[in-house]
Design a protein around this motif. Structure first.
Motif, mmCIF file in Angstrom:
data_model
loop_
_atom_site.group_PDB
_atom_site.id
_atom_site.type_symbol
_atom_site.label_atom_id
_atom_site.label_comp_id
_atom_site.label_asym_id
_atom_site.label_seq_id
_atom_site.Cartn_x
_atom_site.Cartn_y
_atom_site.Cartn_z
ATOM 1 N N ALA A 207 17.996 3.960 -3.487
ATOM 2 C CA ALA A 207 18.279 4.664 -2.231
ATOM 3 C C ALA A 207 17.022 5.152 -1.522
ATOM 4 C CB ALA A 207 19.218 5.843 -2.514
ATOM 5 N N ARG A 208 15.883 5.182 -2.213
ATOM 6 C CA ARG A 208 14.646 5.630 -1.566
ATOM 7 C C ARG A 208 13.976 4.519 -0.769
ATOM 8 N NH1 ARG A 208 10.667 9.415 -4.613
ATOM 9 N NH2 ARG A 208 9.866 7.487 -5.538
ATOM 10 N N ALA A 209 14.487 3.306 -0.833
ATOM 11 C CA ALA A 209 13.845 2.178 -0.153
ATOM 12 C C ALA A 209 13.698 2.462 1.340
ATOM 13 C CB ALA A 209 14.649 0.904 -0.369
ATOM 14 N N GLN A 210 12.552 2.101 1.893
ATOM 15 C CA GLN A 210 12.264 2.359 3.291
ATOM 16 C C GLN A 210 12.913 1.307 4.198
ATOM 17 O OE1 GLN A 210 8.071 3.845 3.972
ATOM 18 N NE2 GLN A 210 7.778 2.949 1.933
ATOM 19 N N PHE A 211 13.015 1.661 5.474
ATOM 20 C CA PHE A 211 13.496 0.768 6.536
ATOM 21 C C PHE A 211 14.938 0.306 6.326
ATOM 22 C CE2 PHE A 211 8.935 -0.274 5.636
ATOM 23 C CZ PHE A 211 8.402 0.515 6.656
ATOM 24 N N GLY A 212 15.715 1.067 5.531
ATOM 25 C CA GLY A 212 17.113 0.720 5.315
ATOM 26 C C GLY A 212 17.316 -0.557 4.532
ATOM 27 N N GLU A 250 13.622 -19.578 -7.050
ATOM 28 C CA GLU A 250 14.437 -18.982 -5.990
ATOM 29 C C GLU A 250 14.685 -17.536 -6.367
ATOM 30 O OE1 GLU A 250 18.725 -19.462 -3.662
ATOM 31 O OE2 GLU A 250 17.687 -21.236 -4.450
ATOM 32 N N THR A 251 14.283 -16.634 -5.482
ATOM 33 C CA THR A 251 14.371 -15.213 -5.766
ATOM 34 C C THR A 251 15.249 -14.528 -4.743
ATOM 35 O OG1 THR A 251 13.068 -13.224 -6.243
ATOM 36 C CG2 THR A 251 12.303 -14.593 -4.422
ATOM 37 N N GLN A 252 16.038 -13.575 -5.207
ATOM 38 C CA GLN A 252 16.853 -12.740 -4.327
ATOM 39 C C GLN A 252 16.146 -11.408 -4.146
ATOM 40 O OE1 GLN A 252 20.257 -13.266 -7.083
ATOM 41 N NE2 GLN A 252 21.456 -13.788 -5.270
ATOM 42 N N PHE A 253 16.236 -10.849 -2.939
ATOM 43 C CA PHE A 253 15.587 -9.567 -2.686
ATOM 44 C C PHE A 253 16.459 -8.766 -1.733
ATOM 45 C CE2 PHE A 253 14.006 -12.660 0.344
ATOM 46 C CZ PHE A 253 13.980 -11.988 1.554
ATOM 47 N N ASP A 254 16.202 -7.472 -1.635
ATOM 48 C CA ASP A 254 17.005 -6.581 -0.806
ATOM 49 C C ASP A 254 16.410 -6.477 0.590
ATOM 50 O OD1 ASP A 254 18.813 -6.141 -2.788
ATOM 51 O OD2 ASP A 254 17.957 -4.239 -3.457
ATOM 52 N N ASP A 255 17.253 -6.749 1.573
ATOM 53 C CA ASP A 255 16.817 -6.740 2.971
ATOM 54 C C ASP A 255 17.879 -6.079 3.850
ATOM 55 O OD1 ASP A 255 14.946 -7.191 4.852
ATOM 56 O OD2 ASP A 255 15.168 -9.363 4.943
ATOM 57 N N GLY A 256 18.590 -5.101 3.248
ATOM 58 C CA GLY A 256 19.630 -4.395 3.987
ATOM 59 C C GLY A 256 20.995 -4.568 3.349
ATOM 60 N N PRO A 257 21.927 -3.632 3.603
ATOM 61 C CA PRO A 257 23.243 -3.653 2.972
ATOM 62 C C PRO A 257 24.016 -4.936 3.296
ATOM 63 C CG PRO A 257 22.851 -1.556 4.091
ATOM 64 C CD PRO A 257 21.753 -2.482 4.503
ATOM 65 N N SER A 540 0.949 8.766 -8.699
ATOM 66 C CA SER A 540 0.205 8.117 -7.617
ATOM 67 C C SER A 540 0.967 8.349 -6.315
ATOM 68 C CB SER A 540 0.021 6.624 -7.893
ATOM 69 O OG SER A 540 1.271 5.973 -8.000
ATOM 70 N N TYR A 541 0.463 7.757 -5.236
ATOM 71 C CA TYR A 541 1.081 7.970 -3.925
ATOM 72 C C TYR A 541 1.291 6.626 -3.218
ATOM 73 C CZ TYR A 541 -0.046 12.858 -4.675
ATOM 74 O OH TYR A 541 -0.125 14.123 -5.209
ATOM 75 N N GLU A 542 2.392 6.557 -2.472
ATOM 76 C CA GLU A 542 2.749 5.337 -1.767
ATOM 77 C C GLU A 542 2.013 5.193 -0.447
ATOM 78 O OE1 GLU A 542 4.813 1.764 -0.826
ATOM 79 O OE2 GLU A 542 4.580 2.863 -2.722
ATOM 80 N N ASN A 543 1.622 6.304 0.173
ATOM 81 C CA ASN A 543 1.039 6.233 1.520
ATOM 82 C C ASN A 543 -0.361 6.849 1.544
ATOM 83 O OD1 ASN A 543 1.930 8.843 1.099
ATOM 84 N ND2 ASN A 543 2.729 9.121 3.163
ATOM 85 N N ALA A 544 -1.079 6.538 2.630
ATOM 86 C CA ALA A 544 -2.482 6.959 2.746
ATOM 87 C C ALA A 544 -2.643 8.458 2.880
ATOM 88 C CB ALA A 544 -3.131 6.255 3.931
ATOM 89 N N THR A 545 -1.613 9.159 3.372
ATOM 90 C CA THR A 545 -1.702 10.609 3.536
ATOM 91 C C THR A 545 -1.268 11.361 2.283
ATOM 92 O OG1 THR A 545 0.506 10.623 4.526
ATOM 93 C CG2 THR A 545 -1.386 10.474 6.026
ATOM 94 N N TYR A 582 11.717 4.235 -13.596
ATOM 95 C CA TYR A 582 10.411 4.450 -12.976
ATOM 96 C C TYR A 582 10.198 3.453 -11.851
ATOM 97 C CZ TYR A 582 8.671 0.456 -15.759
ATOM 98 O OH TYR A 582 8.468 -0.779 -16.312
ATOM 99 N N GLU A 583 9.223 3.770 -11.006
ATOM 100 C CA GLU A 583 8.855 2.922 -9.882
ATOM 101 C C GLU A 583 7.349 2.707 -9.884
ATOM 102 O OE1 GLU A 583 10.028 4.972 -6.372
ATOM 103 O OE2 GLU A 583 12.166 4.917 -6.795
ATOM 104 N N THR A 584 6.934 1.513 -9.519
ATOM 105 C CA THR A 584 5.517 1.262 -9.254
ATOM 106 C C THR A 584 5.268 1.090 -7.760
ATOM 107 O OG1 THR A 584 5.829 -1.124 -9.575
ATOM 108 C CG2 THR A 584 5.208 0.183 -11.503
ATOM 109 N N ALA A 585 6.340 0.907 -6.987
ATOM 110 C CA ALA A 585 6.298 0.881 -5.529
ATOM 111 C C ALA A 585 7.492 1.687 -5.038
ATOM 112 C CB ALA A 585 6.359 -0.548 -4.999
#
Length: 603
Positions: A207-212, A250-257, A540-545, A582-585
């Motif tokens: 649920a934390r994934a960005q951009f929906g 062939e890989t499946q990935f999440d790109d929206g509901p 660690s941190y995901e963003n530059a700020t 855990y998450e690495t990204a």
């Protein structure tokens, strides 16, 4: 470097009272490696920190991806957008993923669009061993080898006829099969391998994934691969060798509901090389190669189509024995071309031509390695890099080393031209790197201490609309211990402490943890082998700020193997035994507790 100096003094005092000892038989000090100086040398002669991952260790890491296998080694962290077959990369000593060069049997492999090695679709069953060299190697290999080089060596022929095979099944519907043969007779040798893998997977995002982008479905990965290697001994010691590796996934990935986003992957390396002696003490190697990376999005929210990178490579290497050491001369050319869906980039190809010289020598207690290289990039003009390393054997057990190197890294095509993302005004990064080290060996124990510093000028920021910032700096300390004892016990431990910062805002570089601890313990009881590996990574941190935090994690893997007969083995692997989330990204899941049962024949 004050800490490094104190470590030098302490270790030196200890070594002075140590007795003379045998070589470290439980480690790979006698292994011959090719990557550190682009010429054969024993690991104990290399001044850089070198790791060799052999076939046995690859098998012990069953169920882990290639980047996870690498991240189990000292000085390497990784991040991944999900499980197997998803976009993943490694960071060596706190540097960017694009600062590591990936070679497959001497051939550069990666994406010129993304500017990083492509690890996602390479079959581990085709790999005989992996060499990891840490430190700046631009003076030997050119752009991208800022933090080090990873070289994968595929299986090759062996005298007589040897067969190998593997069947495996495990969590998430994993099914794997591999078979191959290796053969050599007279002047001919050959190796052929076939691999197939099916993995129903788990949800790549949460649920934390960005951009929906979150979609709570399974994101699987299917892969079929073939590898072929042929060798022919010619007159004298001249040798002709051909290599082909082709892997399709062939890989499946999440790109929206509700969207079953999928992409087809293809990784291909082809090469032909000839090597031999021109005169006494003078050898040469000629290589022509082609590397292809393709990602064909079949279903995706942001459009479909083929993104591809092709690298056509020519190289000519000379090794000449001289009174002051072995001299290396390199002349190589790399033609990169890219394509993407829709309108092409403003620039779709570039050529890099490199000319380099290296010297590797020793006299009594003294060791030296020097290199210099001039590259000309058709987009960015000329770049000169150099490196110098010196080692001193303080006594039979202890060696001190010091090195310096410069580097550069050109922006990739995405950073320059991707619509609404890139910046065509980007310039190459330029870096300087320093390192101090100690290696102590006594009996079946080896301890290594390394202090290093990277300074990158014109550092290219991550994410949208990248820019060159004045400077980034990474300081670090690496401690390592390898040991074995009677009763079949062996231990491999390492600890890295990093301070990776963007000096323009004094923030930590994204996704880099400041601490990384690794412990691996194994016991060999004849027909039985059992072991455990613990990997602990800090925050660690995901963003530059530094406002989007990635929590640290600790993962424990367990493995056991029973050798049923000389050629047959049954193995069981339990990864992430404590079922840690855990998450690495940010917003991307990593596998929870997983098991894999493997039946293996041959090696």
């Amino acid at each position: 470097m004050a800490l490094a100096a104190s470590l030098f003094c302490a270790a030196g005092a200890q070594a002075q009272v140590s007795s003379l000892s045998q070589s470290l038989s439980s480690t790979q000090l006698d292994a011959v490696v090719l990557t550190a100086q682009r010429l054969p040398q024993r690991v104990d002669q290399a001044l850089a920190q070198v790791t060799v991952i052999d076939r046995a260790e690859i098998e012990a890491q069953a169920g882990r991806t290639l980047v996870e296998l690498l991240a189990a080694q000292p000085g390497i962290q990784f991040w991944s957008n999900g499980g197997a077959g998803k976009l993943a990369t490694v960071s060596m000593r706190g540097l960017e993923g694009r600062h590591t060069l990936l070679l497959i049997d001497g051939v550069r492999y990666g994406s010129a669009t993304a500017g990083i090695p492509i690890w996602d679709n390479l079959p581990l069953d085709a790999v005989e061993r992996i060499e990891i060299v840490r430190g700046p190697l631009s003076a030997l290999y050119g752009s991208d080898a800022v933090g080090g080089v990873v070289q994968i060596f595929t299986r090759k022929g062996t005298p007589g006829l040897a067969l190998h095979g593997r069947l495996a099944a495990g969590s998430h519907g994993q099914r794997q099969a591999a078979a191959g043969l290796r053969w050599a007779a007279g002047p001919w040798e050959a190796a052929l391998g076939l691999q197939a893998s099916r993995d129903d997977g788990f949800s790549a995002t949460n649920a934390r994934a960005q951009f929906g982008n979150h979609n709570p479905d399974r994101d699987g990965f299917d892969q079929d691969a073939v590898n072929l290697r042929l060798g022919l001994q010619l007159a004298g010691d001249w040798r002709l060798e051909a290599l082909a590796l082709d892997s399709r996934g062939e890989t499946q990935f999440d790109d929206g509901p509700g969207r079953d986003a999928r992409a087809k992957l293809r990784s291909q390396v082809l090469s032909l090389q000839a090597s031999g002696t021109l005169a006494s003490g003078w050898r040469q190697r000629l290589r022509a190669a082609r590397a292809l990376d393709e990602n064909d999005t079949v279903v995706g929210a942001f459009g479909t189509g083929l993104t591809a990178s092709t690298q056509k490579q020519l190289s000519w290497e000379h090794n000449l024995a001289t009174p002051v050491g072995e001299l290396l001369g390199v002349l190589e050319r790399n033609e990169q071309s890219v394509q993407r869906p829709g309108a092409p980039y403003a620039v779709t190809q570039r050529t890099i031509t490199g000319l380099g010289l290296g010297l590797n020598g020793r006299a009594e207690r003294h060791h030296w390695q020097l290199a210099a290289r001039r590259d000309r990039n058709s987009q960015f003009g000329g770049q000169t890099t150099g490196s110098a390393a010196y080692g001193l054997d303080l006594n039979e057990q202890l060696r001190a080393t010091a090195s310096w190197g410069s580097s550069f890294a050109a922006p990739n095509f995405n950073q320059l031209y991707f619509p609404n993302f890139g910046n065509p005004k980007l310039l190459p990064e330029e870096g300087t790197h320093r390192e101090l080290g100690l290696r102590w060996v006594q009996g079946t124990h080896q301890v290594r201490v390394t202090a290093f510093e990277h300074r990158i000028r014109g550092y290219i920021t991550s994410g949208q609309n990248p820019t060159n910032v004045p400077r980034a700096e990474i300081e670090g300390l690496s401690l390592g211990w390898e040991a074995s004892w009677q009763g079949g016990w062996s231990l491999n431990a390492s600890l890295e402490a990093l301070n990776p910062r963007n000096l323009s805002n004094d923030k930590l570089l994204v996704r880099r943890a400041k601490e990384h601890l690794r412990l691996a313990l194994q016991r060999d009881l004849g027909a039985w082998t059992a072991g455990a590996q613990l990997r602990s990574v800090g925050d660690s941190y995901e963003n530059a700020t530094n406002t989007m935090k990635l929590d640290g994690y600790t993962v424990l893997d367990l493995h056991a193997q029973w050798r049923l007969a000389p050629e047959w083995a049954l193995g069981l692997k339990l990864n992430n035994a404590a079922d840690v989330a855990y998450e690495t990204a940010y917003g991307f899941n990593q596998p929870r507790r997983e098991w894999l049962l493997t039946l293996r024949y041959g090696r």
